[in-house]
Design a protein around this motif. Sequence first.
Motif, PDB file in Angstrom:
ATOM      1  N   ASN A   1       0.825  -1.304   0.033  1.00 11.63           N
ATOM      2  CA  ASN A   1      -0.056   0.004  -0.093  1.00 11.63           C
ATOM      3  C   ASN A   1       0.829   1.194   0.002  1.00 11.63           C
ATOM      4  N   GLU A   2       2.022   0.949  -0.209  1.00 13.91           N
ATOM      5  CA  GLU A   2       2.986   2.220  -0.020  1.00 13.91           C
ATOM      6  C   GLU A   2       3.606   2.292  -1.491  1.00 13.91           C
ATOM      7  N   LYS A   3       3.042   3.529  -2.247  1.00 13.38           N
ATOM      8  CA  LYS A   3       3.455   3.666  -3.702  1.00 13.38           C
ATOM      9  C   LYS A   3       4.982   3.571  -4.125  1.00 13.38           C
ATOM     10  N   ALA A   4       5.783   4.370  -3.043  1.00  9.34           N
ATOM     11  CA  ALA A   4       7.171   4.528  -3.107  1.00  9.34           C
ATOM     12  C   ALA A   4       8.145   3.221  -2.856  1.00  9.34           C
ATOM     13  N   PHE A   5       7.326   2.299  -2.058  1.00  8.05           N
ATOM     14  CA  PHE A   5       8.060   1.168  -1.599  1.00  8.05           C
ATOM     15  C   PHE A   5       8.004  -0.053  -2.574  1.00  8.05           C
ATOM     16  N   VAL A   6       9.393  -0.505  -2.985  1.00 16.46           N
ATOM     17  CA  VAL A   6       9.232  -1.616  -3.965  1.00 16.46           C
ATOM     18  C   VAL A   6      10.194  -2.823  -3.448  1.00 16.46           C
TER      19      VAL A   6
END
Length: 239
Positions: free
Chosen positions: A65-70
């Motif tokens: 749910n964290e767009k910047a976390f990959v």
Amino acid sequence: MNIGLFGGTFDPIHHGHLALARGAHERFQLGCIHFVPANIPPHKQRYPIASYFHRYAMVALATMNEKAFVPSLLEAPEEVVVAAIHGKKRQAETATPGANYTIDTVRRLKPTLKKSDRLFFLIGIDAFDGIASWHEAEALFGECEFIVASRPGYSLADVANALPERLRPKVAVTQPFAKQPAKGDLVLPGATVHLLENVHHNVSATAIRDAVAAKRPLTKFVGAAVAEYIKKMGLYRSR
């Protein structure tokens, strides 16, 4: 773009990891943070309890749910990388590669970045305390900047003295910093270290495993999706 690289065993990934990443993302305006579970971490006295596949799955769940976390496969067993490239669903139970060294991971990632990108390596201050013993530690500081999650009890001198010997300032230089808390930035020839405050969570993998053994709720330590995964897959029941 500012890019973060966050490596670790993530056995399992917990609130402390996410707090560090969120704090770094906000303060340093990181466009993305690569979470890199290690297949064989060189700095642990024993292998992770959960397999690479479980640890990667939990990282994916924790960051979904964290767009910047990959979630990243940079340190995956070789067969996993091959399978991912070819779209095959097969496990690499027979994979026995050598230990994952951060310098190698950084050097694999950097060619995929733009020349204008800045790479930051995220790490907790406890782990940073032993950074001088890492493989090609001096070279690592030349490849990226460091974001170190600080906590009470550490001084700026402690941070400087943890650096590889050739990058470490003389004692006369660091001594005045012995009573200064570990905060701010430390910029030296060959090394740039940013201290990140107020992100420390007193969470440990041992506490999580104790909670599993005692059949206590895990949401104090990990996200709901990760807690459900641990329960569903029966992880950490035997230690």
